[in-house]
Scaffold this motif. Structure first.
Motif, PDB file in Angstrom:
ATOM      1  N   GLN A   1       0.816  -1.035   0.105  1.00 50.46           N
ATOM      2  CA  GLN A   1       0.050   0.087  -0.009  1.00 50.46           C
ATOM      3  C   GLN A   1       0.820   1.221  -0.048  1.00 50.46           C
ATOM      4  O   GLN A   1       0.670   2.261  -0.703  1.00 50.46           O
ATOM      5  CB  GLN A   1      -0.826   0.089   1.173  1.00 50.46           C
ATOM      6  N   ILE A   2       1.864   1.230   0.642  1.00 53.23           N
ATOM      7  CA  ILE A   2       2.936   2.390   0.989  1.00 53.23           C
ATOM      8  C   ILE A   2       3.560   2.541  -0.345  1.00 53.23           C
ATOM      9  O   ILE A   2       3.607   3.523  -1.049  1.00 53.23           O
ATOM     10  CB  ILE A   2       4.059   2.249   2.133  1.00 53.23           C
ATOM     11  N   ARG A   3       4.014   1.578  -0.739  1.00 47.60           N
ATOM     12  CA  ARG A   3       4.665   1.427  -2.158  1.00 47.60           C
ATOM     13  C   ARG A   3       3.996   2.009  -3.386  1.00 47.60           C
ATOM     14  O   ARG A   3       4.326   2.745  -4.470  1.00 47.60           O
ATOM     15  CB  ARG A   3       5.263   0.329  -2.787  1.00 47.60           C
ATOM     16  N   ALA A   4       2.692   1.937  -3.505  1.00 44.61           N
ATOM     17  CA  ALA A   4       1.452   2.218  -4.374  1.00 44.61           C
ATOM     18  C   ALA A   4       1.504   3.681  -4.483  1.00 44.61           C
ATOM     19  O   ALA A   4       1.154   4.396  -5.358  1.00 44.61           O
ATOM     20  CB  ALA A   4       0.417   1.617  -4.253  1.00 44.61           C
ATOM     21  N   MET A   5       1.688   4.403  -3.294  1.00 46.02           N
ATOM     22  CA  MET A   5       1.634   5.912  -3.174  1.00 46.02           C
ATOM     23  C   MET A   5       2.840   6.563  -2.974  1.00 46.02           C
ATOM     24  O   MET A   5       3.001   7.694  -3.586  1.00 46.02           O
ATOM     25  CB  MET A   5       0.779   6.272  -1.793  1.00 46.02           C
ATOM     26  N   ALA A   6       3.842   6.108  -2.303  1.00 41.15           N
ATOM     27  CA  ALA A   6       5.127   6.875  -1.922  1.00 41.15           C
ATOM     28  C   ALA A   6       6.036   6.893  -3.829  1.00 41.15           C
ATOM     29  O   ALA A   6       5.654   5.913  -4.275  1.00 41.15           O
ATOM     30  CB  ALA A   6       5.958   6.111  -1.264  1.00 41.15           C
ATOM     31  N   THR A   7       6.647   8.238  -3.478  1.00 41.02           N
ATOM     32  CA  THR A   7       7.197   8.510  -4.884  1.00 41.02           C
ATOM     33  C   THR A   7       8.889   8.519  -4.459  1.00 41.02           C
ATOM     34  O   THR A   7       9.245   8.783  -3.424  1.00 41.02           O
ATOM     35  CB  THR A   7       6.954   9.828  -5.322  1.00 41.02           C
ATOM     36  N   ILE A   8       9.586   8.481  -5.449  1.00 39.09           N
ATOM     37  CA  ILE A   8      10.980   8.783  -5.463  1.00 39.09           C
ATOM     38  C   ILE A   8      11.274  10.078  -5.224  1.00 39.09           C
ATOM     39  O   ILE A   8      12.280  10.205  -4.387  1.00 39.09           O
ATOM     40  CB  ILE A   8      11.531   8.360  -6.929  1.00 39.09           C
ATOM     41  N   GLY A   9      10.613  11.197  -5.611  1.00 37.51           N
ATOM     42  CA  GLY A   9      10.635  12.384  -5.230  1.00 37.51           C
ATOM     43  C   GLY A   9      10.552  12.842  -3.755  1.00 37.51           C
ATOM     44  O   GLY A   9      11.392  13.437  -3.029  1.00 37.51           O
ATOM     45  N   GLY A  10       9.683  12.167  -3.196  1.00 37.27           N
ATOM     46  CA  GLY A  10       9.049  12.338  -1.888  1.00 37.27           C
ATOM     47  C   GLY A  10      10.149  11.459  -0.948  1.00 37.27           C
ATOM     48  O   GLY A  10      10.599  12.087  -0.007  1.00 37.27           O
ATOM     49  N   ASN A  11      10.771  10.422  -1.403  1.00 33.25           N
ATOM     50  CA  ASN A  11      11.788   9.767  -0.627  1.00 33.25           C
ATOM     51  C   ASN A  11      13.192  10.604  -0.414  1.00 33.25           C
ATOM     52  O   ASN A  11      13.683  10.637   0.463  1.00 33.25           O
ATOM     53  CB  ASN A  11      12.023   8.398  -1.253  1.00 33.25           C
ATOM     54  N   CYS A  12      13.285  11.173  -1.722  1.00 34.42           N
ATOM     55  CA  CYS A  12      14.615  12.041  -1.536  1.00 34.42           C
ATOM     56  C   CYS A  12      14.439  13.439  -1.010  1.00 34.42           C
ATOM     57  O   CYS A  12      15.373  13.836  -0.274  1.00 34.42           O
ATOM     58  CB  CYS A  12      15.063  12.312  -3.145  1.00 34.42           C
ATOM     59  N   CYS A  13      13.183  14.129  -1.122  1.00 32.40           N
ATOM     60  CA  CYS A  13      13.076  15.189  -0.269  1.00 32.40           C
ATOM     61  C   CYS A  13      12.785  15.188   1.014  1.00 32.40           C
ATOM     62  O   CYS A  13      13.183  16.005   1.754  1.00 32.40           O
ATOM     63  CB  CYS A  13      11.873  16.060  -1.084  1.00 32.40           C
ATOM     64  N   ASN A  14      12.177  13.990   1.369  1.00 36.60           N
ATOM     65  CA  ASN A  14      11.903  13.929   2.950  1.00 36.60           C
ATOM     66  C   ASN A  14      13.279  13.794   3.630  1.00 36.60           C
ATOM     67  O   ASN A  14      13.577  13.956   4.699  1.00 36.60           O
ATOM     68  CB  ASN A  14      11.123  12.596   3.243  1.00 36.60           C
TER      69      ASN A  14
END
Ligand SMILES: Cc1cc2nc3c(=O)[nH]c(=O)nc-3n(C[C@H](O)[C@H](O)[C@H](O)COP(=O)(O)OP(=O)(O)OC[C@H]3O[C@@H](n4cnc5c(N)ncnc54)[C@H](O)[C@@H]3O)c2cc1C
Length: 291
Positions: free
Chosen positions: A105-118
């Protein structure tokens, strides 16, 4: 869970997004998948007046062209990375990292941009991206610039992004010839776990001599941000990919990392795990090149 009040904005073009960021700067936050942002807002750590949703924008494409490398749109989901045939073929460490994040469920929503910017010290995508020499494209109404990911993440949840910029895409160059990349996190559970350490490696062998020609190693969750193991990398280059060389590099990794003691693990345990992961990933990468 209640969120502080905000105005929801959904730009229809990247030019409109850039205009909104220029107008609202520190008073706004970009919403990609929301898997980090919504929690930070619920905890009242972020109280943006404006939340700008990326979902209407064409920022989710994953493309590869020989000579130009891989381009991953900032809004590409972690699930789309995991399923991408081209990433599986040429950048396997990214598939390994994506497959470890959260839950389906998380992988379906989470983005690469969000992972880097967080920019969490335990985030799974930065270590393999750093070993692959990834750069991020940062865009604003003023123009675009590219920054190596290892310079973009500057501290625990800190990045070099300006208030009027958005991360447009992540660019990864072509794989090195005769190379392989591998990534492994380690947590105390198999899923929905915050890593206590992770290691990514990207190594190339010289086809004429069989010696290590290039090496990049990045370690996660053992410093305020994913850090290169520069001394361990240098210990590999020019040497044979023997068990002895790899064991020595793994030992150097465990000395180079800068872990802390916390609830989940002691610093000394983290150092031990870094050594174990580095040894395993280097052996796996060498086996992938030579088999
Ligand atoms: C239950 C759970 C489990 C998790 N497990 C893991 C895990 O195993 N490994 C892991 O690495 N992470 C994990 N996470 C964290 C999270 O899912 C990831 O960091 C995710 O990739 C964030 O992406 P997002 O699209 O949801 O970002 P968002 O929450 O939408 O945004 C995160 C931050 O980045 C900013 N932002 C987003 N996109 C852009 C952009 N294009 N330009 C500028 N700023 C932007 C936002 O404003 C915000 O500050 C987990 C989270 C949860 C809730």
């Amino acid at each position: 869970m209640s969120l502080p009040p905000f105005e929801y904005l959904a730009p229809g073009s990247t030019a409109e997004l850039a205009g909104l960021l220029a107008a609202h700067r520190e008073r706004c936050r970009i919403l990609a998948g929301g898997t980090d942002l919504v929690n930070w807002m619920a905890e009242k750590i972020y109280r943006p007046d404006y939340v700008i949703d990326l979902r209407k924008l064409p920022l989710a494409a994953i493309t590869y062209e020989k000579g130009r490398g891989l381009t991953i749109g900032a809004a590409a989901t972690i699930e789309s990375l995991e399923r991408s045939p081209v990433i599986r073929e040429f950048y396997y460490a990214l598939v390994q990292a994506a497959g470890q994040i959260g839950s389906p469920q998380i992988r379906a929503m989470a983005t690469i941009g969000g992972n880097c910017c967080n920019a969490s010290p335990c985030a799974d995508m930065p270590p393999p991206l750093i070993t692959l020499e990834a750069r991020v494209a940062l865009t604003s109404a003023r123009g675009s610039r590219e920054v190596p990911l290892e310079e973009f993440i500057t501290g625990n949840r800190q990045t070099a992004i300006a208030p009027d910029e958005f991360l447009e895409c992540v660019r990864v160059p072509d794989p090195w010839p005769h190379s392989a990349c591998r990534y492994s996190p380690f947590g105390l559970r198999a899923a929905q776990e915050i890593d206590i350490a992770s290691v990514a490696v990207n190594v190339a062998l010289d086809p004429a001599t069989g010696l290590f020609a290039k090496a990049r190693i990045a370690m996660g969750a053992v410093a305020p941000f994913a850090m290169r193991a520069l001394k361990a990398e240098a210990s590999l280059v020019g040497n044979a990919p023997s068990g002895e060389t790899i064991d020595q590099a793994a030992l150097v990794c465990s000395r180079e990392c800068r872990p802390i003691d916390d609830l989940r693990a002691s610093a000394s345990y983290r150092r031990h795990i870094v050594g174990v992961l580095a040894r395993r990933m280097l052996r796996d990468a060498v086996a992938a090149i030579t088999s």
